[in-house]
Design a protein around this motif. Structure first.
Motif, PDB file in Angstrom:
ATOM      1  N   ASP A 180       6.515   7.351   1.736  1.00 15.37           N
ATOM      2  CA  ASP A 180       5.758   6.739   2.838  1.00 15.37           C
ATOM      3  C   ASP A 180       6.141   5.273   3.012  1.00 15.37           C
ATOM      4  O   ASP A 180       5.434   4.508   3.641  1.00 15.37           O
ATOM      5  CB  ASP A 180       4.248   6.909   2.636  1.00 15.37           C
ATOM      6  CG  ASP A 180       3.715   6.329   1.329  1.00 15.37           C
ATOM      7  OD1 ASP A 180       4.524   6.017   0.440  1.00 15.37           O
ATOM      8  OD2 ASP A 180       2.503   6.184   1.215  1.00 15.37           O
ATOM      9  N   GLY A 181       7.287   4.895   2.459  1.00 16.08           N
ATOM     10  CA  GLY A 181       7.783   3.545   2.658  1.00 16.08           C
ATOM     11  C   GLY A 181       9.070   3.338   1.907  1.00 16.08           C
ATOM     12  O   GLY A 181       9.454   4.135   1.050  1.00 16.08           O
ATOM     13  N   ALA A 182       9.779   2.271   2.245  1.00 22.04           N
ATOM     14  CA  ALA A 182      11.037   1.948   1.582  1.00 22.04           C
ATOM     15  C   ALA A 182      11.122   0.446   1.331  1.00 22.04           C
ATOM     16  O   ALA A 182      10.587  -0.348   2.103  1.00 22.04           O
ATOM     17  CB  ALA A 182      12.220   2.406   2.434  1.00 22.04           C
ATOM     18  N   VAL A 183      11.802   0.086   0.249  1.00 25.25           N
ATOM     19  CA  VAL A 183      12.018  -1.313  -0.103  1.00 25.25           C
ATOM     20  C   VAL A 183      13.495  -1.480  -0.432  1.00 25.25           C
ATOM     21  O   VAL A 183      14.052  -0.691  -1.198  1.00 25.25           O
ATOM     22  CB  VAL A 183      11.159  -1.722  -1.332  1.00 25.25           C
ATOM     23  CG1 VAL A 183      11.466  -3.153  -1.750  1.00 25.25           C
ATOM     24  CG2 VAL A 183       9.680  -1.534  -1.056  1.00 25.25           C
TER      25      VAL A 183
ATOM     26  N   GLY B  30       0.788  -1.221   0.000  1.00 21.52           N
ATOM     27  CA  GLY B  30       0.000   0.000   0.000  1.00 21.52           C
ATOM     28  C   GLY B  30       0.825   1.279   0.000  1.00 21.52           C
ATOM     29  O   GLY B  30       0.302   2.358   0.262  1.00 21.52           O
ATOM     30  N   ILE B  31       2.103   1.176  -0.306  1.00 22.69           N
ATOM     31  CA  ILE B  31       2.968   2.361  -0.349  1.00 22.69           C
ATOM     32  C   ILE B  31       2.666   3.137  -1.631  1.00 22.69           C
ATOM     33  O   ILE B  31       2.527   2.566  -2.706  1.00 22.69           O
ATOM     34  CB  ILE B  31       4.456   1.936  -0.310  1.00 22.69           C
ATOM     35  CG1 ILE B  31       4.755   1.182   0.986  1.00 22.69           C
ATOM     36  CG2 ILE B  31       5.367   3.144  -0.459  1.00 22.69           C
ATOM     37  CD1 ILE B  31       6.139   0.533   1.022  1.00 22.69           C
ATOM     38  N   LYS B  32       2.562   4.442  -1.496  1.00 21.82           N
ATOM     39  CA  LYS B  32       2.285   5.295  -2.661  1.00 21.82           C
ATOM     40  C   LYS B  32       3.569   5.874  -3.245  1.00 21.82           C
ATOM     41  O   LYS B  32       3.763   5.879  -4.450  1.00 21.82           O
ATOM     42  CB  LYS B  32       1.342   6.452  -2.276  1.00 21.82           C
ATOM     43  CG  LYS B  32       0.027   5.992  -1.691  1.00 21.82           C
ATOM     44  CD  LYS B  32      -0.838   5.324  -2.715  1.00 21.82           C
ATOM     45  CE  LYS B  32      -2.173   4.951  -2.110  1.00 21.82           C
ATOM     46  NZ  LYS B  32      -2.594   3.621  -2.427  1.00 21.82           N
ATOM     47  N   ASP B  33       4.436   6.419  -2.406  1.00 21.75           N
ATOM     48  CA  ASP B  33       5.722   6.978  -2.837  1.00 21.75           C
ATOM     49  C   ASP B  33       6.811   6.268  -2.057  1.00 21.75           C
ATOM     50  O   ASP B  33       6.914   6.423  -0.842  1.00 21.75           O
ATOM     51  CB  ASP B  33       5.765   8.486  -2.603  1.00 21.75           C
ATOM     52  CG  ASP B  33       4.814   9.225  -3.512  1.00 21.75           C
ATOM     53  OD1 ASP B  33       5.026   9.171  -4.742  1.00 21.75           O
ATOM     54  OD2 ASP B  33       3.866   9.837  -3.001  1.00 21.75           O
ATOM     55  N   SER B  34       7.623   5.497  -2.778  1.00 28.58           N
ATOM     56  CA  SER B  34       8.574   4.610  -2.124  1.00 28.58           C
ATOM     57  C   SER B  34      10.013   4.940  -2.465  1.00 28.58           C
ATOM     58  O   SER B  34      10.317   5.360  -3.587  1.00 28.58           O
ATOM     59  CB  SER B  34       8.296   3.162  -2.546  1.00 28.58           C
ATOM     60  OG  SER B  34       9.211   2.281  -1.953  1.00 28.58           O
ATOM     61  N   LEU B  35      10.878   4.743  -1.488  1.00 29.30           N
ATOM     62  CA  LEU B  35      12.313   4.726  -1.717  1.00 29.30           C
ATOM     63  C   LEU B  35      12.649   3.262  -1.995  1.00 29.30           C
ATOM     64  O   LEU B  35      12.344   2.390  -1.186  1.00 29.30           O
ATOM     65  CB  LEU B  35      13.073   5.214  -0.473  1.00 29.30           C
ATOM     66  CG  LEU B  35      14.569   4.934  -0.452  1.00 29.30           C
ATOM     67  CD1 LEU B  35      15.285   5.743  -1.518  1.00 29.30           C
ATOM     68  CD2 LEU B  35      15.141   5.228   0.927  1.00 29.30           C
ATOM     69  N   ILE B  36      13.245   2.999  -3.151  1.00 31.33           N
ATOM     70  CA  ILE B  36      13.657   1.632  -3.476  1.00 31.33           C
ATOM     71  C   ILE B  36      15.170   1.633  -3.630  1.00 31.33           C
ATOM     72  O   ILE B  36      15.720   2.384  -4.450  1.00 31.33           O
ATOM     73  CB  ILE B  36      12.965   1.107  -4.753  1.00 31.33           C
ATOM     74  CG1 ILE B  36      11.440   1.113  -4.555  1.00 31.33           C
ATOM     75  CG2 ILE B  36      13.467  -0.288  -5.106  1.00 31.33           C
ATOM     76  CD1 ILE B  36      10.642   0.667  -5.758  1.00 31.33           C
ATOM     77  N   LEU B  37      15.828   0.813  -2.814  1.00 30.30           N
ATOM     78  CA  LEU B  37      17.282   0.714  -2.841  1.00 30.30           C
ATOM     79  C   LEU B  37      17.691  -0.529  -3.614  1.00 30.30           C
ATOM     80  O   LEU B  37      17.242  -1.644  -3.305  1.00 30.30           O
ATOM     81  CB  LEU B  37      17.834   0.640  -1.417  1.00 30.30           C
ATOM     82  CG  LEU B  37      17.473   1.814  -0.500  1.00 30.30           C
ATOM     83  CD1 LEU B  37      17.965   1.559   0.913  1.00 30.30           C
ATOM     84  CD2 LEU B  37      18.043   3.114  -1.049  1.00 30.30           C
ATOM     85  N   VAL B  38      18.524  -0.333  -4.621  1.00 33.13           N
ATOM     86  CA  VAL B  38      19.059  -1.423  -5.435  1.00 33.13           C
ATOM     87  C   VAL B  38      20.569  -1.231  -5.462  1.00 33.13           C
ATOM     88  O   VAL B  38      21.066  -0.268  -6.051  1.00 33.13           O
ATOM     89  CB  VAL B  38      18.494  -1.407  -6.867  1.00 33.13           C
ATOM     90  CG1 VAL B  38      19.100  -2.519  -7.702  1.00 33.13           C
ATOM     91  CG2 VAL B  38      16.978  -1.499  -6.864  1.00 33.13           C
TER      92      VAL B  38
ATOM     93  N   ILE C 253      13.373   7.058  -6.045  1.00 33.37           N
ATOM     94  CA  ILE C 253      12.078   7.451  -5.504  1.00 33.37           C
ATOM     95  C   ILE C 253      11.065   7.100  -6.583  1.00 33.37           C
ATOM     96  O   ILE C 253      11.158   7.573  -7.722  1.00 33.37           O
ATOM     97  CB  ILE C 253      12.009   8.960  -5.164  1.00 33.37           C
ATOM     98  CG1 ILE C 253      13.121   9.349  -4.190  1.00 33.37           C
ATOM     99  CG2 ILE C 253      10.629   9.308  -4.624  1.00 33.37           C
ATOM    100  CD1 ILE C 253      13.039   8.703  -2.826  1.00 33.37           C
ATOM    101  N   VAL C 254      10.100   6.239  -6.225  1.00 29.88           N
ATOM    102  CA  VAL C 254       9.136   5.725  -7.196  1.00 29.88           C
ATOM    103  C   VAL C 254       7.725   6.058  -6.752  1.00 29.88           C
ATOM    104  O   VAL C 254       7.345   5.784  -5.614  1.00 29.88           O
ATOM    105  CB  VAL C 254       9.283   4.188  -7.363  1.00 29.88           C
ATOM    106  CG1 VAL C 254       8.263   3.650  -8.348  1.00 29.88           C
ATOM    107  CG2 VAL C 254      10.694   3.825  -7.787  1.00 29.88           C
TER     108      VAL C 254
END
Length: 141
Positions: free
Chosen positions: A136-139, A96-104, A110-111
């Motif tokens: 509002d969340g991170a992956v 349910g995250i709308k704006d996410s920090l995704i670390l690769v 920022i997605v």
């Protein structure tokens, strides 16, 4: 929408048929349709497959800003990193995250998850204070 079982005439064949209707074609039935690599059906299928890949719900797009950031920062993504970014976007959506920090690896994206759009991208080593806002969340992918 695969059209391998249907045959279409190429543009050149249609032109010949209508512009030179009385010209016989050596060894060819004038009603035969092409089945070769450059037939209309083959080209249409290639475009359709490419369109399906680009419009896939699971594939992220890059905003103009994100593309500029990637270029400015000399960031090039491998196929494996793109898969992980796409998987991270899917996981964020499932939570349910709308704006996410995704670390690769050492890259941070920022997605905007609902639109599947990468808003910005950076190398984690260049962000000295490691502060990310408007998420509002991170992956970690």
């Amino acid at each position: 929408m695969i059209m391998d079982d249907q045959r279409f005439m190429s543009i050149g064949q249609v032109q010949d048929q209508y512009l030179n209707p009385n010209t016989p074609k050596a060894g060819k039935d004038k009603n035969s349709l092409p089945a070769g690599e450059n037939s209309f059906a083959q080209v249409l299928n290639k475009v359709k497959v490419a369109s399906d890949i680009n419009n896939s719900e699971d594939t992220v797009k890059f905003s103009k800003h994100a593309l500029n950031r990637l270029s400015m920062r000399n960031i090039e993504l491998t196929g494996e990193q793109m898969e992980r970014l796409n998987h991270g976007k899917i996981e964020a959506g499932e939570k349910g995250i709308k704006d996410s920090l995704i670390l690769v690896d050492q890259l941070a994206f920022i997605v905007n998850v609902p639109s599947s759009t990468v808003v910005t991208a950076m190398d984690q080593t260049e962000n000295k204070n490691n502060v990310f806002t408007n998420i509002d969340g991170a992956v970690i992918a």
